[in-house]
Design a protein around this motif. Structure first.
Motif, mmCIF file in Angstrom:
data_model
loop_
_atom_site.group_PDB
_atom_site.id
_atom_site.type_symbol
_atom_site.label_atom_id
_atom_site.label_comp_id
_atom_site.label_asym_id
_atom_site.label_seq_id
_atom_site.Cartn_x
_atom_site.Cartn_y
_atom_site.Cartn_z
ATOM 1 N N GLU A 67 42.861 46.139 54.513
ATOM 2 C CA GLU A 67 43.183 44.740 54.264
ATOM 3 C C GLU A 67 43.078 43.916 55.545
ATOM 4 O O GLU A 67 42.563 42.791 55.540
ATOM 5 C CB GLU A 67 44.589 44.628 53.676
ATOM 6 N N CYS A 92 35.147 43.540 46.557
ATOM 7 C CA CYS A 92 36.183 44.530 46.862
ATOM 8 C C CYS A 92 36.438 45.375 45.618
ATOM 9 O O CYS A 92 36.980 44.877 44.623
ATOM 10 C CB CYS A 92 37.457 43.811 47.308
ATOM 11 N N ILE A 94 38.475 48.532 44.366
ATOM 12 C CA ILE A 94 39.552 49.454 44.724
ATOM 13 C C ILE A 94 40.211 49.987 43.460
ATOM 14 O O ILE A 94 40.051 49.422 42.374
ATOM 15 C CB ILE A 94 40.621 48.770 45.613
ATOM 16 N N ARG A 96 43.292 51.197 40.843
ATOM 17 C CA ARG A 96 44.477 50.546 40.281
ATOM 18 C C ARG A 96 45.706 50.893 41.116
ATOM 19 O O ARG A 96 45.906 52.040 41.505
ATOM 20 C CB ARG A 96 44.666 50.995 38.831
ATOM 21 N N LYS A 100 45.795 44.973 45.071
ATOM 22 C CA LYS A 100 44.809 43.894 44.998
ATOM 23 C C LYS A 100 45.449 42.520 44.877
ATOM 24 O O LYS A 100 45.125 41.598 45.635
ATOM 25 C CB LYS A 100 43.864 44.143 43.821
ATOM 26 N N ASP A 101 46.359 42.363 43.912
ATOM 27 C CA ASP A 101 46.955 41.049 43.687
ATOM 28 C C ASP A 101 47.825 40.615 44.870
ATOM 29 O O ASP A 101 47.879 39.431 45.212
ATOM 30 C CB ASP A 101 47.788 41.052 42.402
ATOM 31 N N PHE A 103 47.231 41.392 47.965
ATOM 32 C CA PHE A 103 46.298 40.957 49.003
ATOM 33 C C PHE A 103 45.743 39.578 48.690
ATOM 34 O O PHE A 103 45.600 38.735 49.591
ATOM 35 C CB PHE A 103 45.159 41.964 49.141
ATOM 36 N N ILE A 104 45.415 39.313 47.422
ATOM 37 C CA ILE A 104 44.939 37.986 47.027
ATOM 38 C C ILE A 104 45.999 36.932 47.331
ATOM 39 O O ILE A 104 45.695 35.843 47.833
ATOM 40 C CB ILE A 104 44.558 37.952 45.537
ATOM 41 N N GLN A 132 46.155 37.858 34.304
ATOM 42 C CA GLN A 132 45.352 38.223 35.460
ATOM 43 C C GLN A 132 45.107 37.029 36.379
ATOM 44 O O GLN A 132 45.026 37.184 37.598
ATOM 45 C CB GLN A 132 44.013 38.804 35.005
ATOM 46 N N ASN A 194 38.783 37.508 39.787
ATOM 47 C CA ASN A 194 39.675 38.648 39.628
ATOM 48 C C ASN A 194 39.268 39.505 38.430
ATOM 49 O O ASN A 194 38.850 38.973 37.396
ATOM 50 C CB ASN A 194 41.118 38.149 39.456
ATOM 51 N N GLU A 195 39.394 40.831 38.575
ATOM 52 C CA GLU A 195 39.050 41.772 37.502
ATOM 53 C C GLU A 195 37.634 41.513 36.978
ATOM 54 O O GLU A 195 37.376 41.478 35.770
ATOM 55 C CB GLU A 195 40.066 41.662 36.354
#
Length: 219
Positions: A67, A92, A94, A96, A100-101, A103-104, A132, A194-195
């Motif tokens: 990160e 990116c 990665i 589950r 991720k969220d 870091f966002i 999401q 996202n996703e």
């Protein structure tokens, strides 16, 4: 022409090169080293330090090495001549539960902060459904409403249930569901898809990406 690799980036590269990692990670590490040798780029270390100082407001206290590496490359590395981001795109992938969220949310906090010199640097998050789309937003709001830091952060960030705004530069973070209609008027500084593996087509990607260019340093 050569630029020294900052410690935040070098740490991850050495972990990849010396540890158990896949061929794609090793190829990435080699590519980054090559770019720092051949490209006429620089890293704004002061900006990187200021961005990374914001992690103390989050419950995880410190970012993972990957990160830190991505944050510095994506947000603080520029072409020397044009001052534009060296890496405008970030893909990116990665597993589950890797954060991720979170870091966002952290990355968005940096983009909305007074440390980002670009005014009205909006962060638009696009996802397939509302959960999401707003999860990173909710994560950042939880940080802003932390009793320990709320008073201090309120000086720099304003938020409702739907948005977070940086008070100095006026950039807004907002989530958008999977509906490309009505997105043509966006003025995105940063677009987060996202996703993206769940997207049914390229409609949203086209609308969000082609809407950039109205704000400096698009990512």
């Amino acid at each position: 022409m050569s630029c020294e690799i900052p410690s935040y980036v070098l740490r991850y590269l050495e972990l990849v090169e010396q540890g158990i990692s896949c061929k794609e990670q090793k190829a990435l590490a080699a590519h980054i080293r090559k770019c720092f040798i051949q490209d006429d780029i620089y890293v704004d270390l002061e900006q990187a330090e200021r961005y990374l100082s914001l992690v103390k407001y989050f419950p995880f206290d410190r970012l993972f090495p990957w990160e830190e590496c991505l944050l510095v490359l994506w947000n603080c590395t520029y072409w020397r001549e044009t001052k534009r981001p060296r890496w405008k795109w970030l893909f990116c992938m990665i597993g589950r539960g890797a954060g991720k969220d979170g870091f966002i949310a952290f990355d968005s906090m940096c983009s909305l902060s007074p440390y980002n010199p670009v005014p009205h640097y909006n962060v638009d998050i696009c996802a397939n459904n509302e959960d999401q789309a707003i999860r990173p937003l909710q994560d950042l709001i939880e940080v802003l409403e932390s009793p320990k830091h709320e008073r201090k952060l309120n000086k720099h960030y304003y938020h409702t249930k739907e948005i977070v705004q940086g008070r100095k530069q006026k950039g807004i973070m907002k989530g958008h569901t999977n509906n490309p209609k009505g997105r043509d008027g966006l003025r995105s500084g940063k677009v987060v898809l996202n996703e993206v593996h769940q997207y049914q087509n390229y409609d949203n990607i086209k609308v969000f990406i082609t809407g950039q260019g109205k704000v400096a340093q698009p990512r």
